[in-house]
Design an enzyme around this catalytic site. Sequence first.
Site, PDB file in Angstrom:
ATOM      1  N   CYS A 200       0.799  -1.113  -0.006  1.00 26.48           N
ATOM      2  CA  CYS A 200       0.061  -0.079   0.128  1.00 26.48           C
ATOM      3  C   CYS A 200       0.982   1.315  -0.084  1.00 26.48           C
ATOM      4  O   CYS A 200       1.906   1.222   0.714  1.00 26.48           O
ATOM      5  CB  CYS A 200      -1.049  -0.018   1.287  1.00 26.48           C
ATOM      6  SG  CYS A 200      -2.083   1.328   1.343  1.00 26.48           S
ATOM      7  N   HIS A 242      -9.517  -3.972  -0.996  1.00 29.36           N
ATOM      8  CA  HIS A 242      -8.410  -3.229  -0.570  1.00 29.36           C
ATOM      9  C   HIS A 242      -8.694  -1.818  -0.305  1.00 29.36           C
ATOM     10  O   HIS A 242      -8.665  -1.012   0.743  1.00 29.36           O
ATOM     11  CB  HIS A 242      -7.262  -3.266  -1.404  1.00 29.36           C
ATOM     12  CG  HIS A 242      -5.961  -2.640  -0.976  1.00 29.36           C
ATOM     13  ND1 HIS A 242      -4.766  -3.226  -0.245  1.00 29.36           N
ATOM     14  CD2 HIS A 242      -5.742  -1.300  -0.808  1.00 29.36           C
ATOM     15  CE1 HIS A 242      -3.894  -2.247   0.091  1.00 29.36           C
ATOM     16  NE2 HIS A 242      -4.502  -1.019  -0.208  1.00 29.36           N
ATOM     17  N   GLU A 243      -9.400  -1.330  -1.312  1.00 30.29           N
ATOM     18  CA  GLU A 243      -9.882   0.280  -1.188  1.00 30.29           C
ATOM     19  C   GLU A 243     -11.125   0.675  -0.603  1.00 30.29           C
ATOM     20  O   GLU A 243     -11.215   1.567   0.193  1.00 30.29           O
ATOM     21  CB  GLU A 243      -9.994   0.880  -2.797  1.00 30.29           C
ATOM     22  CG  GLU A 243      -8.701   0.709  -3.680  1.00 30.29           C
ATOM     23  CD  GLU A 243      -7.680   1.522  -3.074  1.00 30.29           C
ATOM     24  OE1 GLU A 243      -7.789   2.371  -2.478  1.00 30.29           O
ATOM     25  OE2 GLU A 243      -6.463   0.940  -3.218  1.00 30.29           O
ATOM     26  N   HIS A 246     -10.015   1.099   3.176  1.00 30.24           N
ATOM     27  CA  HIS A 246      -9.581   2.261   3.439  1.00 30.24           C
ATOM     28  C   HIS A 246     -10.859   3.205   3.866  1.00 30.24           C
ATOM     29  O   HIS A 246     -10.623   4.073   4.897  1.00 30.24           O
ATOM     30  CB  HIS A 246      -8.761   3.091   2.223  1.00 30.24           C
ATOM     31  CG  HIS A 246      -7.214   2.451   2.147  1.00 30.24           C
ATOM     32  ND1 HIS A 246      -6.498   2.750   3.054  1.00 30.24           N
ATOM     33  CD2 HIS A 246      -6.799   1.963   0.980  1.00 30.24           C
ATOM     34  CE1 HIS A 246      -5.354   2.342   2.722  1.00 30.24           C
ATOM     35  NE2 HIS A 246      -5.249   1.820   1.536  1.00 30.24           N
TER      36      HIS A 246
END
Length: 286
Positions: A200, A242-243, A246
């Site tokens: 990342c 993954h995003e 966030h």
Amino acid sequence: MNLDIKLHKDDLPDEMIFSDKIAVDCEFTGLNVNRDALCLVQISTGKNDAHIIQLNRENYRAPNLKDLLLNKNINKIFHFARADLLFIKKHLGINVENVNCTKIMSKIARSYSDKHGLKDLVKEFTNTDLSKSLQSSDFGGDLTDKQLQYCAKDVIYLHKIYESLKNILIREKRFDLYSETVKFINTRVNLDISSFNEGCLSIPDVRGDVKRPDSIKIRFYDQNFNLHIKEFNGILSRVIQHEYDHIQGILFTDKISPLKRKIIEKKLSKISKGNINSNYKMLFNK
């Protein structure tokens, strides 16, 4: 030793018939299943023979080979089955049935040794010095005679090794333990295939294995506020997850193993304080 080596393009011939026990090995272009290709599958009946299938990497259509590997009545002897089954699962799309693994057998049977590599087992049970000098060669193109010999020797000894280890396991009353252990092998492969090494930009120079679903279905609105429901697979599925993490305030390091997180704890602390060099601009809370 005279070896009967046959190279088959794309698949096994239709007329091939095997007994109830075969030895199997594979060759890859590397060890990263998400990047590297499955190039060859080698099969031996235990009679100093090797059938080497050079797979079509464009489509991996090999119905005869797949049928053989799926046949529950045929015992497939691997060494380090976990690695071979992982690539077979990824590229051929199947879980191999009726699997035995001489590496697992060795770890349970040979408690007198900490060496369980194929080379060590070949030496102990056949008194043969096995060369692994071509282990890192390119199996993705045209094969040399030396490469074919290397591939054949990776499978021709497995029958003898299997029987020798089985005898030790039975003698030491550990065969039931091994039998229960090897049942887990395809589950272990499924766990491996769901794992991926992530990084990342928020955490420079840190990577870790993260397990995520390979396929997701999401509901979202586009820029015109039209509702969509779509399914995503593979790397795109992983990127979306993954995003989305966030947005939820979750980093990939929150999902790695506790041991790995403990190892990188000091590095994470330095990054959180801005004590890090990166080749792109970063902002830190003060």
